[in-house]
Motif scaffolding. Structure first.
Motif, short mmCIF file in Angstrom:
data_model
loop_
_atom_site.label_atom_id
_atom_site.label_comp_id
_atom_site.label_asym_id
_atom_site.label_seq_id
_atom_site.Cartn_x
_atom_site.Cartn_y
_atom_site.Cartn_z
N GLU A 105 0.83 -1.21 0.00
CA GLU A 105 0.00 0.00 0.00
C GLU A 105 0.87 1.26 0.00
OE1 GLU A 105 -3.09 0.30 -0.50
OE2 GLU A 105 -4.02 -1.59 0.05
N ARG A 106 1.97 1.20 0.71
CA ARG A 106 2.91 2.33 0.72
C ARG A 106 3.44 2.58 -0.69
NH1 ARG A 106 8.35 3.76 1.34
NH2 ARG A 106 9.03 1.64 0.95
N MET A 107 3.73 1.50 -1.42
CA MET A 107 4.22 1.65 -2.79
C MET A 107 3.14 2.23 -3.70
SD MET A 107 7.34 1.05 -2.72
CE MET A 107 7.65 1.13 -4.47
N CYS B 78 1.66 6.87 -6.87
CA CYS B 78 0.72 7.93 -7.24
C CYS B 78 1.31 9.31 -6.97
CB CYS B 78 -0.60 7.74 -6.50
SG CYS B 78 -1.52 6.31 -7.10
N LEU B 79 2.03 9.44 -5.87
CA LEU B 79 2.65 10.74 -5.57
C LEU B 79 3.73 11.08 -6.59
CD1 LEU B 79 2.93 10.70 -1.67
CD2 LEU B 79 1.43 12.11 -3.09
N SER B 80 4.39 10.06 -7.16
CA SER B 80 5.41 10.34 -8.17
C SER B 80 4.78 10.74 -9.50
CB SER B 80 6.33 9.13 -8.35
OG SER B 80 5.68 8.10 -9.04
N MET B 81 3.54 10.34 -9.73
CA MET B 81 2.85 10.68 -10.97
C MET B 81 2.20 12.05 -10.91
SD MET B 81 3.05 8.71 -13.55
CE MET B 81 1.68 9.02 -14.64
N PHE B 82 1.62 12.36 -9.80
CA PHE B 82 0.84 13.58 -9.68
C PHE B 82 1.32 14.35 -8.46
CE2 PHE B 82 -1.75 10.18 -11.44
CZ PHE B 82 -1.99 10.70 -12.70
N GLN B 83 1.62 15.61 -8.65
CA GLN B 83 2.13 16.42 -7.56
C GLN B 83 1.00 16.79 -6.60
OE1 GLN B 83 5.34 16.97 -7.03
NE2 GLN B 83 5.69 15.67 -8.82
N ALA C 262 4.56 4.78 -17.43
CA ALA C 262 4.60 4.35 -16.02
C ALA C 262 5.77 5.04 -15.33
CB ALA C 262 4.76 2.83 -15.94
N PRO C 263 5.61 5.44 -14.08
CA PRO C 263 6.74 6.04 -13.37
C PRO C 263 7.82 4.99 -13.09
CG PRO C 263 4.86 5.78 -11.90
CD PRO C 263 4.40 5.38 -13.25
N GLU C 264 9.04 5.45 -12.93
CA GLU C 264 10.17 4.54 -12.70
C GLU C 264 9.96 3.68 -11.46
OE1 GLU C 264 12.68 3.84 -14.79
OE2 GLU C 264 11.64 5.19 -16.16
N ILE C 265 9.38 4.26 -10.41
CA ILE C 265 9.16 3.50 -9.18
C ILE C 265 8.23 2.31 -9.45
CG2 ILE C 265 7.24 4.94 -8.36
CD1 ILE C 265 8.35 4.58 -5.52
N ALA C 266 7.25 2.48 -10.33
CA ALA C 266 6.33 1.39 -10.67
C ALA C 266 7.04 0.33 -11.50
CB ALA C 266 5.13 1.94 -11.43
N THR D 141 3.04 1.65 -19.42
CA THR D 141 2.23 2.87 -19.34
C THR D 141 1.61 3.01 -17.95
OG1 THR D 141 0.21 1.76 -20.06
CG2 THR D 141 1.66 2.65 -21.79
N TRP D 142 0.99 4.16 -17.74
CA TRP D 142 0.27 4.40 -16.49
C TRP D 142 -0.87 3.40 -16.35
CZ3 TRP D 142 0.57 5.70 -11.85
CH2 TRP D 142 -0.51 6.17 -11.11
N LEU D 143 -1.49 3.02 -17.47
CA LEU D 143 -2.54 2.01 -17.44
C LEU D 143 -2.00 0.68 -16.92
CD1 LEU D 143 -5.41 1.02 -18.07
CD2 LEU D 143 -4.67 0.67 -20.45
N ASP D 144 -0.81 0.28 -17.33
CA ASP D 144 -0.20 -0.95 -16.82
C ASP D 144 0.00 -0.86 -15.31
OD1 ASP D 144 0.02 -2.00 -19.45
OD2 ASP D 144 1.93 -0.95 -19.73
N THR D 145 0.40 0.30 -14.85
CA THR D 145 0.60 0.52 -13.41
C THR D 145 -0.73 0.38 -12.67
OG1 THR D 145 2.44 2.02 -13.87
CG2 THR D 145 1.45 2.14 -11.68
#
Length: 194
Positions: free
Chosen positions: A32-34, A39-44, A113-117, A128-132
């Motif tokens: 859940e933390r991840m 999400c925080l890395s995608m959207f400020q 997709a963000p690098e963390i994902a 992509t973000w959809l994959d995430t």
């Protein structure tokens, strides 16, 4: 949503010891933390949103931990329903994202997709973000099932997910070894060609 039970089971005060449900719930809390970090890395998130997240954690954790100590099954059932709501939300978001002509499709369909994902879910470089979101949806579905399972168990029943954890650990170790060997092979090949 799993952090109150995870915190309670990591101490001896919970009805279930850390050897029964604790490992599963701590893993769920990390997952859940991840989700949050992804999400925080995608959207400020602005300061108000961040403050609301921190405030909710500080205000709800003691209350939810107390419920868990008094009645772990009720807490697991509550978290299971909370996870079901998350599943429905992710399903709705993914459906809109996959549907041409919707606002989500227009704004999010091309997002990488963000690098963390990519690192956490081992997604390919072109993810992509959809994959995430699909990965997060799968996680939430699993969390729902785990919590409803724990809500239905007797306090002295063994953790039914231990075998799965062992298989996941073995699979992760094999993947790590394969990646290490591939890196060594590439390094050896590049060193011998120079």
């Amino acid at each position: 949503a799993s952090w109150p039970p995870a915190c309670a089971t990591s101490t001896p005060c919970g009805r279930w010891s850390a050897t029964t449900a604790g490992f599963t719930l701590l893993e769920e809390a990390e997952n859940e933390r991840m989700h949050l970090l992804t999400c925080l890395s995608m959207f400020q998130a602005g300061p108000v949103t961040r403050l609301m997240c921190i405030g909710a954690q500080f205000s709800m954790t003691p209350f939810l931990m107390m419920i868990y100590v008094v009645n772990p099954k009720a807490m697991h059932r509550f978290v299971g329903y909370l996870e079901q709501t998350a599943c429905e939300t992710y399903h709705n978001v993914i459906s809109h994202l996959e549907t041409p002509g919707t606002r989500l499709h227009a704004e999010w369909s091309g997002l990488p997709a963000p690098e963390i994902a990519k690192g956490y879910w081992k997604l390919p470089d072109d993810a992509t973000w959809l994959d995430t979101l699909r990965c997060i949806y799968a996680d939430e579905s699993h969390h729902r099932d785990v919590n409803h399972t724990f809500a239905s168990m007797a306090s002295d029943d063994p953790n039914p997910f231990v075998h799965m954890h062992k298989e996941d650990a073995a699979r992760a170790w094999k993947l790590e070894q394969a990646q290490r060997l591939l890196r060594e092979h590439r390094h050896g090949s590049s060193a011998s060609s120079t």
